[in-house]
Design a protein around this motif. Structure first.
Motif, PDB file in Angstrom:
ATOM      1  N   ASN A 167       0.806  -1.217   0.000  1.00 39.55           N
ATOM      2  CA  ASN A 167       0.000   0.000   0.000  1.00 39.55           C
ATOM      3  C   ASN A 167       0.840   1.270   0.000  1.00 39.55           C
ATOM      4  O   ASN A 167       0.391   2.312  -0.488  1.00 39.55           O
ATOM      5  CB  ASN A 167      -0.926   0.013   1.226  1.00 39.55           C
ATOM      6  N   ILE A 168       2.044   1.204   0.554  1.00 36.28           N
ATOM      7  CA  ILE A 168       2.829   2.437   0.687  1.00 36.28           C
ATOM      8  C   ILE A 168       3.939   2.580  -0.338  1.00 36.28           C
ATOM      9  O   ILE A 168       4.409   3.687  -0.586  1.00 36.28           O
ATOM     10  CB  ILE A 168       3.450   2.564   2.097  1.00 36.28           C
ATOM     11  N   ILE A 169       4.361   1.476  -0.965  1.00 38.03           N
ATOM     12  CA  ILE A 169       5.601   1.541  -1.743  1.00 38.03           C
ATOM     13  C   ILE A 169       5.504   2.503  -2.922  1.00 38.03           C
ATOM     14  O   ILE A 169       6.482   3.141  -3.303  1.00 38.03           O
ATOM     15  CB  ILE A 169       6.028   0.138  -2.200  1.00 38.03           C
ATOM     16  N   ASP A 170       4.310   2.635  -3.509  1.00 44.45           N
ATOM     17  CA  ASP A 170       4.155   3.561  -4.620  1.00 44.45           C
ATOM     18  C   ASP A 170       3.866   4.980  -4.163  1.00 44.45           C
ATOM     19  O   ASP A 170       3.748   5.891  -4.987  1.00 44.45           O
ATOM     20  CB  ASP A 170       3.039   3.080  -5.556  1.00 44.45           C
ATOM     21  N   GLU A 171       3.740   5.161  -2.842  1.00 43.56           N
ATOM     22  CA  GLU A 171       3.445   6.490  -2.294  1.00 43.56           C
ATOM     23  C   GLU A 171       4.687   7.176  -1.741  1.00 43.56           C
ATOM     24  O   GLU A 171       4.611   8.339  -1.328  1.00 43.56           O
ATOM     25  CB  GLU A 171       2.396   6.370  -1.173  1.00 43.56           C
ATOM     26  N   ILE A 172       5.809   6.481  -1.706  1.00 44.12           N
ATOM     27  CA  ILE A 172       7.005   7.051  -1.091  1.00 44.12           C
ATOM     28  C   ILE A 172       8.187   6.960  -2.048  1.00 44.12           C
ATOM     29  O   ILE A 172       8.233   6.083  -2.910  1.00 44.12           O
ATOM     30  CB  ILE A 172       7.366   6.339   0.227  1.00 44.12           C
ATOM     31  N   ASN A 173       9.122   7.861  -1.879  1.00 39.93           N
ATOM     32  CA  ASN A 173      10.323   7.860  -2.715  1.00 39.93           C
ATOM     33  C   ASN A 173      11.525   7.437  -1.878  1.00 39.93           C
ATOM     34  O   ASN A 173      12.499   8.177  -1.735  1.00 39.93           O
ATOM     35  CB  ASN A 173      10.558   9.237  -3.333  1.00 39.93           C
ATOM     36  N   CYS A 174      11.421   6.242  -1.286  1.00 36.79           N
ATOM     37  CA  CYS A 174      12.558   5.703  -0.548  1.00 36.79           C
ATOM     38  C   CYS A 174      12.454   4.189  -0.551  1.00 36.79           C
ATOM     39  O   CYS A 174      11.456   3.615  -1.006  1.00 36.79           O
ATOM     40  CB  CYS A 174      12.621   6.253   0.881  1.00 36.79           C
ATOM     41  N   ASP A 175      13.485   3.530  -0.051  1.00 36.96           N
ATOM     42  CA  ASP A 175      13.511   2.067  -0.038  1.00 36.96           C
ATOM     43  C   ASP A 175      12.548   1.517   1.006  1.00 36.96           C
ATOM     44  O   ASP A 175      12.214   2.187   1.990  1.00 36.96           O
ATOM     45  CB  ASP A 175      14.918   1.571   0.282  1.00 36.96           C
ATOM     46  N   VAL A 176      12.112   0.260   0.782  1.00 36.42           N
ATOM     47  CA  VAL A 176      11.233  -0.429   1.725  1.00 36.42           C
ATOM     48  C   VAL A 176      11.836  -1.789   2.056  1.00 36.42           C
ATOM     49  O   VAL A 176      12.123  -2.584   1.161  1.00 36.42           O
ATOM     50  CB  VAL A 176       9.817  -0.624   1.140  1.00 36.42           C
ATOM     51  N   LEU A 177      12.041  -2.024   3.351  1.00 33.60           N
ATOM     52  CA  LEU A 177      12.495  -3.326   3.827  1.00 33.60           C
ATOM     53  C   LEU A 177      11.303  -4.025   4.459  1.00 33.60           C
ATOM     54  O   LEU A 177      10.742  -3.543   5.445  1.00 33.60           O
ATOM     55  CB  LEU A 177      13.617  -3.169   4.856  1.00 33.60           C
ATOM     56  N   ALA A 178      10.894  -5.160   3.878  1.00 38.31           N
ATOM     57  CA  ALA A 178       9.710  -5.880   4.342  1.00 38.31           C
ATOM     58  C   ALA A 178      10.116  -7.163   5.052  1.00 38.31           C
ATOM     59  O   ALA A 178      10.879  -7.969   4.509  1.00 38.31           O
ATOM     60  CB  ALA A 178       8.791  -6.198   3.167  1.00 38.31           C
ATOM     61  N   LEU A 179       9.588  -7.352   6.273  1.00 42.44           N
ATOM     62  CA  LEU A 179       9.897  -8.517   7.092  1.00 42.44           C
ATOM     63  C   LEU A 179       8.643  -9.358   7.309  1.00 42.44           C
ATOM     64  O   LEU A 179       7.543  -8.821   7.443  1.00 42.44           O
ATOM     65  CB  LEU A 179      10.452  -8.099   8.452  1.00 42.44           C
ATOM     66  N   LYS A 180       8.822 -10.662   7.371  1.00 42.67           N
ATOM     67  CA  LYS A 180       7.725 -11.581   7.680  1.00 42.67           C
ATOM     68  C   LYS A 180       7.732 -11.928   9.172  1.00 42.67           C
ATOM     69  O   LYS A 180       8.760 -11.835   9.840  1.00 42.67           O
ATOM     70  CB  LYS A 180       7.885 -12.888   6.883  1.00 42.67           C
ATOM     71  N   PRO A 181       6.572 -12.359   9.700  1.00 42.65           N
ATOM     72  CA  PRO A 181       6.553 -12.828  11.091  1.00 42.65           C
ATOM     73  C   PRO A 181       7.392 -14.093  11.247  1.00 42.65           C
ATOM     74  O   PRO A 181       7.586 -14.846  10.282  1.00 42.65           O
ATOM     75  CB  PRO A 181       5.068 -13.138  11.334  1.00 42.65           C
TER      76      PRO A 181
END
Length: 315
Positions: free
Chosen positions: A289-303
Motif C-alpha cells: 500500500n505504501i511503496i508507490d506512495e514514497i520515494n525511498c527504499d522499503v524493507l519488508a519482514l515476515k513474522p
C-alpha cells in the motif's frame, strides 16, 4: 548483532544502472564480518521454447549461449564493485519463465538472509491483474526483501520503522521487535537515526448512528492513550528517545508516507503478513500500500514461523 551477510541481488536486465547492487554493497561494506553478495539474473525467451525445428539439445545450446552472454554483461556491470575485499561478489544467471519462483528457489537453496531488488511505480491494473514480481516476493519470499528506489541512502540520514504497537496479537508484537532490531542494525551501520511510527484507527463513522450514547471523543482519546502507552513501552525497551517516535491517527498508507516526507527518510521498515490470493488483492499489505506512495527504499519482514507456499520442504 550482525545481519545480512549473505545477500541475493536481483539484477535489472533493462539498464546498466543497478541501484539494488549498489545498495547491497553499501550494506555489505558496513558489516562487521565478511559478506557474500550474489548478483542474480532470471532470463527467459519464449521464442526459444517454440522453435520446433530445433532439437532439445540445440535449444539447450541456444539457451546456454544466451546465459553466457548475460553473464559477460553482468561481469562488466559488477567490475566497479569487485575492488572491495570485504565483500565476495558472485554472478549467477538462470533460465526460468517465472522470475519470482526462480528467486525464491535460490533463496531456499542458499539460505540468503536478504533479497535486494530495484522497484518502480506500479499502476493498479498491473498490480491486480499481473501481480508484479515485487508483490510475489513480498508475499512469498521467506527472508526479508529490500525494494530499492533509484536514490542514495544519505549518511547520517533517517530510517522509519512502521510498528503496530496497539495490537494484542503475539505475532504482531514479535514482529515489532524484529523490525526495531533490524532497523537499529541498519542505522548503526549507516550512522542514521531511527524513528518509530505508529498509526491508530479513526472512529468508525457509523458507530454513532448505531449507538447514540456512544461518545467518539472518549473513544478516540482511549485508543490514542493505549497506543501512546504501548509505544512508550517499546521505545524504552530499546532506549529510543521519545522525540524519535510518532503516533498519529489514520491509516498506515497515509501516516507512513507523511512521516517519510517530513523526515526525508531513506528507508522504511515494514511488516508483511504474506497473504496470497484474493485476500491479498482486496486487503493488501502495508508494504504494497505504501511503496508507490514514497520515494525511498522499503524493507519488508515476515513474522517468525512464516512458511512460504514455495517452500520445497512442505508437502
Amino acid at each position: 548483532m550482525s545481519i545480512y551477510n549473505n545477500i541475493l541481488v536481483v539484477a535489472n536486465i533493462d539498464t546498466e544502472q543497478q541501484p539494488a547492487l549498489a545498495r547491497a554493497m553499501q550494506i555489505g561494506k558496513k558489516s562487521k564480518s565478511p559478506s557474500k553478495i550474489t548478483f542474480f539474473l532470471v532470463i527467459y525467451d519464449f521464442s526459444y521454447e517454440m522453435t520446433s525445428m530445433l532439437s532439445p539439445d540445440e535449444r539447450n545450446a541456444m539457451r546456454a549461449g544466451v546465459i553466457h552472454q548475460r553473464e559477460q554483461w553482468m561481469k562488466e556491470i559488477a567490475k566497479p564493485y569487485r575492488d572491495d575485499q570485504h565483500v565476495e561478489l558472485d554472478i549467477k544467471v538462470v533460465w526460468h519463465n517465472r522470475p519470482y519462483e526462480a528467486i525464491i528457489s535460490e533463496v531456499f537453496a542458499k539460505d540468503y538472509e536478504l533479497v535486494v531488488k530495484t522497484t518502480r511505480q506500479h499502476d493498479l491494473i498491473e498490480s491486480v491483474l499481473f501481480t508484479p514480481t515485487d508483490w510475489h516476493l513480498l508475499r512469498k519470499c521467506p527472508c526479508p526483501v529490500l525494494l530499492v528506489k533509484n536514490h542514495d541512502w544519505p549518511e547520517n540520514g533517517h530510517v522509519v520503522v512502521s510498528v503496530h504497537v496497539g495490537s494484542e496479537v503475539e505475532a504482531h508484537l514479535e514482529l515489532n521487535h524484529r523490525m526495531v532490531e533490524q532497523g537499529m542494525d541498519i542505522t548503526s551501520r549507516l550512522g542514521a537515526t531511527l524513528h518509530l511510527v505508529n498509526s491508530y484507527p479513526m472512529t468508525p463513522p457509523n458507530i454513532t448512528v448505531e449507538l447514540p450514547e456512544f461518545d467518539p471523543t472518549i473513544y478516540t482519546d482511549s485508543v490514542r492513550g493505549h497506543h501512546l502507552t504501548s509505544m512508550k513501552a517499546l521505545r524504552q525497551q530499546y532506549a529510543i528517545p521519545e522525540e524519535q517516535t510518532i503516533v498519529e491517527q489514520g491509516l498506515p498508507q497515509d501516516v507512513i508516507p507523511k512521516a517519510v516526507k517530513e523526515l526525508k527518510a531513506g528507508l522504511v521498515v515494514v511488516g508483511t503478513s504474506g497473504r496470497t490470493g484474493l485476500s491479498a488483492v482486496f486487503l493488501g499489505n502495508t508494504a504494497e500500500n505504501i511503496i508507490d506512495e514514497i520515494n525511498c527504499d522499503v524493507l519488508a519482514l515476515k513474522p517468525s514461523g512464516y512458511i512460504s507456499p514455495l517452500d520445497p520442504n512442505q508437502s
